[in-house]
Design a protein around this motif. Structure first.
Motif, short mmCIF file in Angstrom:
data_model
loop_
_atom_site.label_atom_id
_atom_site.label_comp_id
_atom_site.label_asym_id
_atom_site.label_seq_id
_atom_site.Cartn_x
_atom_site.Cartn_y
_atom_site.Cartn_z
N ASP A 37 -2.11 3.16 7.59
CA ASP A 37 -2.03 4.03 6.41
C ASP A 37 -2.63 5.40 6.72
N LYS A 38 -1.81 6.21 7.43
CA LYS A 38 -2.26 7.56 7.79
C LYS A 38 -1.76 8.61 6.82
N ILE A 39 -1.31 8.17 5.64
CA ILE A 39 -0.56 9.04 4.72
C ILE A 39 -1.34 10.29 4.32
N THR A 40 -2.66 10.18 4.14
CA THR A 40 -3.44 11.35 3.73
C THR A 40 -3.25 12.52 4.68
N LEU A 41 -3.11 12.24 5.97
CA LEU A 41 -3.09 13.32 6.97
C LEU A 41 -1.89 14.25 6.78
N PRO A 42 -0.65 13.76 6.68
CA PRO A 42 0.44 14.69 6.39
C PRO A 42 0.53 15.09 4.92
N ASP A 91 -12.39 8.58 10.37
CA ASP A 91 -12.41 8.08 11.75
C ASP A 91 -11.20 8.60 12.51
N LYS A 92 -10.05 8.63 11.84
CA LYS A 92 -8.83 9.11 12.49
C LYS A 92 -8.96 10.58 12.86
N LEU A 93 -9.38 11.39 11.88
CA LEU A 93 -9.46 12.83 12.12
C LEU A 93 -10.53 13.19 13.14
N GLU A 94 -11.58 12.38 13.24
CA GLU A 94 -12.62 12.67 14.23
C GLU A 94 -12.14 12.46 15.66
N ALA A 95 -10.94 11.89 15.84
CA ALA A 95 -10.34 11.82 17.18
C ALA A 95 -9.88 13.21 17.65
N ASP A 103 2.86 -5.66 3.23
CA ASP A 103 3.03 -6.88 4.00
C ASP A 103 3.19 -6.55 5.48
N ALA A 104 3.96 -5.49 5.75
CA ALA A 104 4.09 -4.96 7.12
C ALA A 104 3.27 -3.68 7.21
N PRO A 105 2.76 -3.36 8.40
CA PRO A 105 1.99 -2.11 8.54
C PRO A 105 2.90 -0.89 8.40
N LEU A 106 2.31 0.24 8.06
CA LEU A 106 3.08 1.47 7.91
C LEU A 106 3.30 2.12 9.27
N GLY A 107 4.51 2.62 9.47
CA GLY A 107 4.79 3.39 10.67
C GLY A 107 4.89 2.55 11.92
N ARG A 108 4.43 3.13 13.01
CA ARG A 108 4.49 2.47 14.31
C ARG A 108 3.14 2.52 15.04
N SER A 109 2.05 2.77 14.29
CA SER A 109 0.75 2.85 14.95
C SER A 109 -0.36 2.48 13.97
N GLU A 112 -2.76 7.31 15.22
CA GLU A 112 -2.28 7.65 13.87
C GLU A 112 -2.25 9.15 13.64
N VAL A 113 -3.17 9.89 14.26
CA VAL A 113 -3.11 11.35 14.18
C VAL A 113 -1.82 11.83 14.83
N ALA A 114 -1.50 11.29 16.01
CA ALA A 114 -0.27 11.69 16.71
C ALA A 114 0.96 11.43 15.85
N GLU A 115 0.99 10.28 15.18
CA GLU A 115 2.13 9.95 14.33
C GLU A 115 2.20 10.88 13.12
N SER A 116 1.06 11.25 12.57
CA SER A 116 1.02 12.18 11.43
C SER A 116 1.57 13.55 11.83
N VAL A 117 1.22 14.01 13.01
CA VAL A 117 1.72 15.30 13.50
C VAL A 117 3.24 15.22 13.71
N GLU A 118 3.72 14.06 14.17
CA GLU A 118 5.19 13.86 14.29
C GLU A 118 5.87 14.05 12.93
N VAL A 119 5.27 13.48 11.89
CA VAL A 119 5.83 13.61 10.54
C VAL A 119 5.86 15.09 10.13
N LEU A 120 4.76 15.79 10.37
CA LEU A 120 4.68 17.20 9.99
C LEU A 120 5.65 18.06 10.80
N ALA A 121 6.02 17.57 11.98
CA ALA A 121 6.98 18.30 12.83
C ALA A 121 8.43 17.96 12.46
N GLY A 122 8.61 17.13 11.43
CA GLY A 122 9.96 16.81 10.97
C GLY A 122 10.49 15.49 11.47
#
Length: 427
Positions: free
Chosen positions: A92-97, A125-129, A243-249, A255-265
């Protein structure tokens, strides 16, 4: 203020009785001050677990918790405010994008976030990466960033609802975490004290969520919407699938990397769908007519993300941490993925070092799990399915154990279910 005998109050609630407003206010104040002991409040929490708080008691309890601390004030900002709270899930990295998308549409997003505990990850914790990024801001810096950038994701100060900090720790060790009145008052006391004008709640339901059943999740959502509305905050809740996790990470840097992917379209479809659904609710609740998908497609949301990271000392261009050890887990059979267990994935990420068992434990920035296929996808036996990331390879065996039964593969066609299950708003 009147003084009461705490044992009398415990007996009242133990026997299914109702506490008066004065009794509740005294109890919360006395517990925060230390004149009511942990063992007495533990007994009260257990009585509430079994008997609940009624429609008058719960708002009073929540307000009393707010009044033990400060209230933030965003009235000086030149734009309306909206916040989002998730009850926690896996991937659940939704807050980031989400925060930069909504900010790019003209709404200030003061996102006071927390750290992970157990199998659910923490936004901070995610953003501190991200190299250099810092979570701690004082109120003046937070207001300045909201005015200049439009979004801030940071740690909540100790001044917001200090009663909740004490009570939360107590509930954690007394088996009373699951009491809906105590969950609702815990979340809403902090969110109301935060002072935002609008609040959207993402209440997860399913295997990887805090609430396992749709009925309990909807009850929690309704309870929180009622508390927020009564306090003058425009509040809406979405009950969403976990029931299933969000996304692919699931993890921190991954999760930061995946959030940046979302922001990049780009990014996984379910993450994009939920992010845009919550963004639309936040904008509507704040009274702003804007299209969040347009802010994403134009690159404005990415610009806001970069400004937000820089404002908190981070370098948006710096490479994210990479793990010292990566282990591949292959598909055990050929066929279609029927289900992917969010809890199993969350536990694996936690065991790899992405989460913590106790609040004081450190986390590994590079730890986590990624997967290449989800529900409805076809896989071939032996193909890479999961990657396990960690700096401490002795953790890998236990992470593998967690994933042993995480995937069900069959011959039948399958489709992922809807992400948003229900919308709950004030009547």
């Amino acid at each position: 203020m009147s003084t009461f005998d705490v044992v009398d109050l415990i007996r009242t609630k133990r026997d299914g009785g109702v506490l008066s407003d004065d009794e509740i206010r005294w109890l919360i104040d006395a517990y925060t001050a230390g004149t009511v002991g942990d063992e007495q409040m533990a007994a009260m929490a257990m009585a509430i677990f079994f008997h609940g708080l009624d429609a008058r008691e719960l708002p009073t309890w929540t307000t009393a918790m707010i009044e033990t601390g400060e209230r933030m004030d965003f009235s000086s900002l030149s734009r309306p405010t909206a916040d989002k709270h998730s009850t926690g899930g896996v991937g659940d990295k939704i807050t980031l994008p989400l925060a930069p998308i909504v900010a790019a549409c003209g709404v200030a997003v003061p996102q006071l976030s927390g750290r992970g505990l157990g199998h659910t990850g923490g936004t901070l914790d995610k953003l501190e990466a991200i190299p250099g990024w810092r979570a701690d801001l004082d109120n003046a810096a937070m207001l300045r960033q909201l005015e200049e950038v439009g979004a801030v994701i940071c740690a909540a100060g100790s001044g917001l609802a200090p009663a909740d900090k004490k009570l939360y720790a107590l509930r954690d060790v007394t088996g009373t975490v699951e009491a809906i009145p105590l969950i609702a008052s815990s979340i809403m006391s902090k969110k109301i004290a935060e002072g935002t004008g609008a609040l959207v709640l993402d209440v997860k339901t399913g295997a990887g969520a805090f609430m396992k059943t749709r009925e309990r999740s909807a009850e929690l959502a309704r309870t929180m919407v009622e508390l927020g509305t009564a306090a003058g905050v425009t509040t809406v809740a979405l009950v969403t699938a976990m029931d299933a996790p969000l996304g692919r990470s699931a993890g921190n840097a991954v999760e930061v990397a995946e959030s940046v992917e979302v922001l990049a379209g780009g990014g996984p479809a379910d993450v994009v769908e939920l992010t845009l659904a919550l963004a639309a609710e936040m904008l509507a609740a704040a009274g702003v007519d804007a299209d969040p998908a347009a802010a994403l497609a134009s690159g404005r949301a990415m610009d806001t993300w970069r400004a937000m990271i820089r404002a908190q000392g981070g370098d948006p261009d710096a490479p994210l941490p990479t793990p010292k050890h990566v282990e591949v887990v292959t598909a055990p059979a050929s066929g279609v993925i029927q289900s992917l267990d969010a809890l199993a994935v969350g536990v694996a990420a936690w065991r790899l070092g992405a989460g913590r068992a106790r609040k004081e434990d450190p986390v590994q920035d590079a730890a986590g799990v990624t997967w290449t296929a989800g529900v409805g996808d076809t896989v071939t036996q032996g193909q890479p399915l999961f990657e396990l990331h960690t700096d401490t390879p002795e953790r890998i065996d236990r992470a593998r154990e967690a994933l042993a039964d995480a995937v069900v593969i069959g011959a039948d066609a399958a489709e992922p279910g809807p992400v948003v299950l229900e919308r709950i708003a004030a009547p």
